[in-house]
Design a protein around this motif. Structure first.
Motif, PDB file in Angstrom:
ATOM      1  N   LEU A 121      33.172  80.175  56.232  1.00 40.33           N
ATOM      2  CA  LEU A 121      31.769  79.829  56.473  1.00 40.33           C
ATOM      3  C   LEU A 121      31.218  78.990  55.321  1.00 40.33           C
ATOM      4  CD1 LEU A 121      29.147  80.149  58.103  1.00 40.33           C
ATOM      5  CD2 LEU A 121      28.751  82.288  56.856  1.00 40.33           C
ATOM      6  N   GLY A 122      31.402  79.473  54.100  1.00 39.74           N
ATOM      7  CA  GLY A 122      30.902  78.733  52.944  1.00 39.74           C
ATOM      8  C   GLY A 122      31.569  77.386  52.792  1.00 39.74           C
ATOM      9  N   SER A 123      32.873  77.340  53.021  1.00 36.44           N
ATOM     10  CA  SER A 123      33.615  76.095  52.897  1.00 36.44           C
ATOM     11  C   SER A 123      33.163  75.072  53.929  1.00 36.44           C
ATOM     12  CB  SER A 123      35.115  76.392  53.063  1.00 36.44           C
ATOM     13  OG  SER A 123      35.882  75.246  52.826  1.00 36.44           O
ATOM     14  N   THR A 124      32.936  75.520  55.157  1.00 39.40           N
ATOM     15  CA  THR A 124      32.507  74.616  56.222  1.00 39.40           C
ATOM     16  C   THR A 124      31.113  74.059  55.948  1.00 39.40           C
ATOM     17  OG1 THR A 124      33.863  75.735  57.881  1.00 39.40           O
ATOM     18  CG2 THR A 124      32.006  74.429  58.684  1.00 39.40           C
ATOM     19  N   ILE A 125      30.180  74.926  55.566  1.00 41.74           N
ATOM     20  CA  ILE A 125      28.818  74.462  55.315  1.00 41.74           C
ATOM     21  C   ILE A 125      28.784  73.526  54.113  1.00 41.74           C
ATOM     22  CG2 ILE A 125      26.520  75.208  54.584  1.00 41.74           C
ATOM     23  CD1 ILE A 125      26.836  77.624  56.397  1.00 41.74           C
ATOM     24  N   GLN A 126      29.572  73.821  53.094  1.00 47.49           N
ATOM     25  CA  GLN A 126      29.636  72.908  51.962  1.00 47.49           C
ATOM     26  C   GLN A 126      30.205  71.560  52.397  1.00 47.49           C
ATOM     27  OE1 GLN A 126      32.219  73.980  48.699  1.00 47.49           O
ATOM     28  NE2 GLN A 126      31.203  72.580  47.296  1.00 47.49           N
ATOM     29  N   GLY A 127      31.176  71.580  53.291  1.00 51.20           N
ATOM     30  CA  GLY A 127      31.728  70.328  53.803  1.00 51.20           C
ATOM     31  C   GLY A 127      30.701  69.502  54.558  1.00 51.20           C
ATOM     32  N   VAL A 128      29.858  70.182  55.337  1.00 54.60           N
ATOM     33  CA  VAL A 128      28.776  69.485  56.046  1.00 54.60           C
ATOM     34  C   VAL A 128      27.812  68.868  55.042  1.00 54.60           C
ATOM     35  CG1 VAL A 128      26.782  69.795  57.571  1.00 54.60           C
ATOM     36  CG2 VAL A 128      28.953  70.922  58.107  1.00 54.60           C
ATOM     37  N   SER A 129      27.472  69.617  53.988  1.00 55.87           N
ATOM     38  CA  SER A 129      26.563  69.117  52.964  1.00 55.87           C
ATOM     39  C   SER A 129      27.129  67.889  52.273  1.00 55.87           C
ATOM     40  CB  SER A 129      26.277  70.219  51.942  1.00 55.87           C
ATOM     41  OG  SER A 129      25.347  69.784  50.965  1.00 55.87           O
ATOM     42  N   ARG A 130      28.397  67.932  51.938  1.00 57.34           N
ATOM     43  CA  ARG A 130      29.032  66.786  51.286  1.00 57.34           C
ATOM     44  C   ARG A 130      29.075  65.582  52.221  1.00 57.34           C
ATOM     45  NH1 ARG A 130      34.631  68.976  48.988  1.00 57.34           N
ATOM     46  NH2 ARG A 130      34.796  66.819  48.239  1.00 57.34           N
ATOM     47  N   ALA A 131      29.340  65.822  53.489  1.00 59.02           N
ATOM     48  CA  ALA A 131      29.452  64.722  54.442  1.00 59.02           C
ATOM     49  C   ALA A 131      28.112  64.042  54.706  1.00 59.02           C
ATOM     50  CB  ALA A 131      30.044  65.231  55.751  1.00 59.02           C
ATOM     51  N   LEU A 132      27.024  64.813  54.693  1.00 58.90           N
ATOM     52  CA  LEU A 132      25.721  64.268  55.080  1.00 58.90           C
ATOM     53  C   LEU A 132      24.823  63.889  53.912  1.00 58.90           C
ATOM     54  CD1 LEU A 132      24.627  66.569  58.056  1.00 58.90           C
ATOM     55  CD2 LEU A 132      25.974  64.457  58.116  1.00 58.90           C
ATOM     56  N   ASN A 133      24.936  64.587  52.788  1.00 56.51           N
ATOM     57  CA  ASN A 133      23.908  64.468  51.759  1.00 56.51           C
ATOM     58  C   ASN A 133      24.386  64.123  50.365  1.00 56.51           C
ATOM     59  OD1 ASN A 133      23.000  66.882  53.742  1.00 56.51           O
ATOM     60  ND2 ASN A 133      21.201  65.721  53.131  1.00 56.51           N
ATOM     61  N   GLU A 134      25.439  64.751  49.923  1.00 54.06           N
ATOM     62  CA  GLU A 134      25.729  64.795  48.492  1.00 54.06           C
ATOM     63  C   GLU A 134      26.309  63.479  47.975  1.00 54.06           C
ATOM     64  OE1 GLU A 134      27.686  68.377  47.215  1.00 54.06           O
ATOM     65  OE2 GLU A 134      26.794  69.536  48.839  1.00 54.06           O
ATOM     66  N   GLN A 135      25.610  62.911  46.992  1.00 53.15           N
ATOM     67  CA  GLN A 135      26.011  61.615  46.445  1.00 53.15           C
ATOM     68  C   GLN A 135      25.571  61.504  44.988  1.00 53.15           C
ATOM     69  OE1 GLN A 135      24.376  58.260  48.546  1.00 53.15           O
ATOM     70  NE2 GLN A 135      25.668  56.789  47.491  1.00 53.15           N
ATOM     71  N   ILE A 136      26.510  61.153  44.117  1.00 53.95           N
ATOM     72  CA  ILE A 136      26.182  60.903  42.721  1.00 53.95           C
ATOM     73  C   ILE A 136      25.502  59.543  42.619  1.00 53.95           C
ATOM     74  CG2 ILE A 136      27.103  60.538  40.399  1.00 53.95           C
ATOM     75  CD1 ILE A 136      27.280  63.396  41.305  1.00 53.95           C
TER      76      ILE A 136
ATOM     77  N   PRO B 184      38.479  69.026  57.054  1.00 53.21           N
ATOM     78  CA  PRO B 184      38.388  68.234  58.285  1.00 53.21           C
ATOM     79  C   PRO B 184      36.978  67.954  58.760  1.00 53.21           C
ATOM     80  CG  PRO B 184      38.954  70.497  58.835  1.00 53.21           C
ATOM     81  CD  PRO B 184      38.963  70.398  57.337  1.00 53.21           C
ATOM     82  N   ILE B 185      35.954  68.644  58.213  1.00 56.49           N
ATOM     83  CA  ILE B 185      34.613  68.552  58.796  1.00 56.49           C
ATOM     84  C   ILE B 185      34.057  67.138  58.725  1.00 56.49           C
ATOM     85  CG2 ILE B 185      33.509  69.314  56.653  1.00 56.49           C
ATOM     86  CD1 ILE B 185      32.357  69.981  60.272  1.00 56.49           C
ATOM     87  N   VAL B 186      34.329  66.397  57.645  1.00 54.74           N
ATOM     88  CA  VAL B 186      33.809  65.030  57.549  1.00 54.74           C
ATOM     89  C   VAL B 186      34.397  64.151  58.647  1.00 54.74           C
ATOM     90  CG1 VAL B 186      35.571  64.197  55.924  1.00 54.74           C
ATOM     91  CG2 VAL B 186      33.301  63.132  55.945  1.00 54.74           C
ATOM     92  N   GLY B 187      35.669  64.395  58.992  1.00 57.17           N
ATOM     93  CA  GLY B 187      36.291  63.621  60.065  1.00 57.17           C
ATOM     94  C   GLY B 187      35.739  63.979  61.425  1.00 57.17           C
ATOM     95  N   SER B 188      35.506  65.259  61.666  1.00 57.38           N
ATOM     96  CA  SER B 188      34.982  65.654  62.973  1.00 57.38           C
ATOM     97  C   SER B 188      33.539  65.174  63.154  1.00 57.38           C
ATOM     98  CB  SER B 188      35.089  67.166  63.179  1.00 57.38           C
ATOM     99  OG  SER B 188      34.436  67.880  62.160  1.00 57.38           O
ATOM    100  N   ILE B 189      32.746  65.146  62.075  1.00 58.44           N
ATOM    101  CA  ILE B 189      31.382  64.613  62.166  1.00 58.44           C
ATOM    102  C   ILE B 189      31.418  63.112  62.424  1.00 58.44           C
ATOM    103  CG2 ILE B 189      29.248  64.171  60.889  1.00 58.44           C
ATOM    104  CD1 ILE B 189      29.707  66.814  59.419  1.00 58.44           C
ATOM    105  N   ALA B 190      32.273  62.398  61.691  1.00 58.60           N
ATOM    106  CA  ALA B 190      32.379  60.944  61.888  1.00 58.60           C
ATOM    107  C   ALA B 190      32.818  60.619  63.307  1.00 58.60           C
ATOM    108  CB  ALA B 190      33.361  60.362  60.874  1.00 58.60           C
TER     109      ALA B 190
END
Length: 365
Positions: A258-273, A321-327
């Motif tokens: 659960l934590g890993s998946t939600i973090q993956g969604v956050s990285r895919a949609l929001n997180e940027q240096i 895989p979450i970034v790929g499934s969202i894309a």
């Protein structure tokens, strides 16, 4: 202690949020140029991967900075290696589960950025490099499926390398893909085939992907909504499957998933240096955006139990895989591909506008 002696009083030294986020290690930057081929029967005939990336956070870094790797352009037929010397997480997700039918039609080149370029130092963040590689690879698999007029799940299953001597056990990859699809109530269709029929600003899509880091096998199906006017992507639900071998404590593993998946969604949609020429400027939770509670997706965990296999890790694989499934879900919803992550509203709007104008989308523009 020296400060206390100098002033004759106790001195408090406090590590602040901006200290940590402004002077820490970051995930490796990555640029991928990948292409492939497919025949009339939906069989992959070619896979060509060129990647530029930073040194990793472990033993590979020294080798890369010394020029010992990664880097190989030797064609490999029929099987996909899990890594090239020094490649680590950046090459383990170049579809190691598939097979290329044409002899000699596979090439992998992975090159490290030179250390003298002033780039940020990378560290052992969760699944470093795995999402970067998966964004490119998962979309290529989806593109080949569309070119073959095939359902994305069926295409992946057909092209999995089922050779029992393969470096990546094909039946375990098939298992997590089918488990995620079953949990999502998957119905075959050609990705993007219904995009043109969707009217209004809000469109919906579904995508599938599989990848991993650290041993376990992971796949996810993402259901998303896209507001074409604002550019915001909302991940409505994720069906995450994982084969971690013998799962001794399913509840604990599901918490990790659960934590890993939600973090993956956050990285895919929001997180940027973000940074200037002098320093990092994203030094708090406003300038460095992350997923908020109100935007958190529903998650269905599917543990693929393998009582006959050794136990494997569970902290990192579902985030990969979450970034790929969202894309892929974005393409299904809009008929347009996203080439750069994170998928921020501004980037989505620019991508859709460029596609509507018939212009190429240039990452980083």
């Amino acid at each position: 202690m020296d400060l206390s002696k100098a002033v004759g009083k106790p001195v408090r030294v406090q590590f602040m949020r901006w200290d940590e986020q402004g002077w820490t290690h970051y995930a490796p930057a990555s640029l991928v140029d990948v292409r492939g081929g497919v025949d009339a029967n939906g069989n992959i005939t070619a896979y060509d991967w060129v990647q530029w990336t930073q040194g990793g956070g472990g033993i590979y870094t020294s080798r890369e900075l010394l020029g010992a790797g990664p880097g190989s352009d030797t064609p490999v037929a029929n099987t996909i290696p899990t890594s090239i010397a020094g490649g680590g997480a950046n090459t383990e997700n170049t579809s190691p589960w598939m097979t290329v039918k044409a002899k000699g039609a596979y090439r992998l080149v992975s090159k490290a950025f030179p250390s003298e370029g002033g780039i940020f130092q990378t560290g052992a963040v969760r699944a470093p490099g795995a999402q970067q590689a998966t964004l490119a690879d998962a979309q290529l698999m989806d593109m080949l499926a569309v070119a073959a007029n095939m359902d994305s799940l069926a295409f992946r299953i057909q092209n999995i390398n089922m050779d029992p001597n393969a470096a990546e056990p094909g039946e375990r990859w098939a298992g997590v893909l089918q488990a995620a699809a079953a949990g999502a109530g998957w119905k075959p269709w050609v990705s993007g085939s219904g995009a043109a029929a969707q009217k209004g600003d809000i469109v919906k899509g579904r995508g599938i992907a599989n990848s991993h880091h650290g041993g376990s096998y992971a796949a996810s199906v993402a259901d998303i909504s896209v507001n074409k006017k604002t550019g915001k992507i909302t991940v409505d639900h994720v069906y995450a499957a994982q084969d971690a071998g013998l799962t001794v404590n399913p509840n604990l593993v599901e918490n990790q998933m659960l934590g890993s998946t939600i973090q993956g969604v956050s990285r895919a949609l929001n997180e940027q240096i973000r940074f200037s020429k002098s320093y990092v400027t994203s030094t708090d939770w406003v300038t460095y955006g992350h997923l908020r509670f109100k935007d958190s997706p529903g998650v269905t965990n599917i543990v693929v139990q393998r009582i006959d296999k050794p136990s494997l890790g569970s902290g990192e694989p579902p985030t990969c895989p979450i970034v790929g499934s969202i894309a892929n879900a974005f393409y299904d919803a809009t008929g347009v591909r996203l080439h750069e992550a994170p998928f921020t509203p501004a980037r989505v709007r620019a991508t859709l506008a460029a596609a509507a104008a018939g212009k190429p989308v240039v990452p980083g523009a």
